[in-house]
Design a protein around this motif. Sequence first.
Motif, PDB file in Angstrom:
ATOM      1  N   LEU A  22       0.831  -1.196   0.000  1.00  0.00           N
ATOM      2  CA  LEU A  22       0.000   0.000   0.000  1.00  0.00           C
ATOM      3  C   LEU A  22       0.866   1.246   0.000  1.00  0.00           C
ATOM      4  O   LEU A  22       0.581   2.208  -0.717  1.00  0.00           O
ATOM      5  CB  LEU A  22      -0.931  -0.001   1.213  1.00  0.00           C
ATOM      6  N   SER A  23       1.948   1.224   0.773  1.00  0.00           N
ATOM      7  CA  SER A  23       2.813   2.410   0.821  1.00  0.00           C
ATOM      8  C   SER A  23       3.431   2.698  -0.545  1.00  0.00           C
ATOM      9  O   SER A  23       3.567   3.855  -0.940  1.00  0.00           O
ATOM     10  CB  SER A  23       3.901   2.244   1.878  1.00  0.00           C
ATOM     11  N   LYS A  45      -8.792  11.035   3.285  1.00  0.00           N
ATOM     12  CA  LYS A  45      -7.715  10.060   3.180  1.00  0.00           C
ATOM     13  C   LYS A  45      -8.060   8.837   4.012  1.00  0.00           C
ATOM     14  O   LYS A  45      -8.705   8.941   5.051  1.00  0.00           O
ATOM     15  CB  LYS A  45      -6.408  10.678   3.654  1.00  0.00           C
ATOM     16  N   THR A  46      -7.604   7.696   3.545  1.00  0.00           N
ATOM     17  CA  THR A  46      -7.811   6.474   4.301  1.00  0.00           C
ATOM     18  C   THR A  46      -6.927   6.517   5.537  1.00  0.00           C
ATOM     19  O   THR A  46      -5.920   7.237   5.566  1.00  0.00           O
ATOM     20  CB  THR A  46      -7.451   5.231   3.458  1.00  0.00           C
ATOM     21  N   ILE A  61      -1.702   7.492   8.221  1.00  0.00           N
ATOM     22  CA  ILE A  61      -0.608   6.935   9.018  1.00  0.00           C
ATOM     23  C   ILE A  61       0.711   7.094   8.286  1.00  0.00           C
ATOM     24  O   ILE A  61       1.716   7.509   8.868  1.00  0.00           O
ATOM     25  CB  ILE A  61      -0.882   5.447   9.355  1.00  0.00           C
ATOM     26  N   ILE A  62       0.725   6.799   6.997  1.00  0.00           N
ATOM     27  CA  ILE A  62       1.957   6.911   6.215  1.00  0.00           C
ATOM     28  C   ILE A  62       2.426   8.360   6.169  1.00  0.00           C
ATOM     29  O   ILE A  62       3.607   8.650   6.340  1.00  0.00           O
ATOM     30  CB  ILE A  62       1.751   6.331   4.794  1.00  0.00           C
ATOM     31  N   GLU A  63       1.486   9.297   5.967  1.00  0.00           N
ATOM     32  CA  GLU A  63       1.850  10.716   5.951  1.00  0.00           C
ATOM     33  C   GLU A  63       2.406  11.156   7.306  1.00  0.00           C
ATOM     34  O   GLU A  63       3.411  11.865   7.378  1.00  0.00           O
ATOM     35  CB  GLU A  63       0.627  11.574   5.600  1.00  0.00           C
ATOM     36  N   LYS A 115       6.080  12.616   8.369  1.00  0.00           N
ATOM     37  CA  LYS A 115       6.256  13.877   9.095  1.00  0.00           C
ATOM     38  C   LYS A 115       7.092  13.667  10.354  1.00  0.00           C
ATOM     39  O   LYS A 115       7.942  14.487  10.687  1.00  0.00           O
ATOM     40  CB  LYS A 115       4.901  14.483   9.462  1.00  0.00           C
ATOM     41  N   VAL A 116       6.844  12.557  11.065  1.00  0.00           N
ATOM     42  CA  VAL A 116       7.618  12.258  12.270  1.00  0.00           C
ATOM     43  C   VAL A 116       9.090  12.103  11.915  1.00  0.00           C
ATOM     44  O   VAL A 116       9.976  12.642  12.592  1.00  0.00           O
ATOM     45  CB  VAL A 116       7.081  10.987  12.969  1.00  0.00           C
TER      46      VAL A 116
END
Length: 157
Positions: A32-33, A86-87, A92-94, A98-99
């Motif tokens: 998915l990523s 967004k799903t 989570i991926i975004e 950012k983290v």
Amino acid sequence: SRPKIAIHKNRVYMKTSDNKGYQKKTQKDYSLSFKLQLVEDIESGRLNRLEAHLKYGIQARSTITQWLRKYGTFDWENLSVTTMAKTPEQRIIELEAKVTLLEKQKARAEHLAERADKKVIIFDMLVDMAEKEYDIQIRKNYTPKLSTNIESKPKKH
């Protein structure tokens, strides 16, 4: 490591890890990523669909179109860009990205702060050396003095 790819009669095949030869790659073979990153690259203009198809050995350009329809921000009905919800996976991926960026920025800021602290220490040492060597006072010693007005005011009851 990226899988080995073979192209035969306009079909893309992936080398299997157990050395049984090449096997057709399906949409399920992509994470998915990966799909989200590819959609973002296309929508931001870093790649077009054909470039992505050739670069990553994706079987059909229609696969990429399906990903764009499923994960992208383009409104295929009205042919315009929309801000779709967004799903959770996309969010989570975004947030993970950012983290990671914030951790890098924090490490850089800490490095610069440590460097500045070292410069201050060296500067103080140089001033001390100059004052001693040339017998001059570079630093001004300001001692705060209490105002006489404050001390002489009578207290109010």
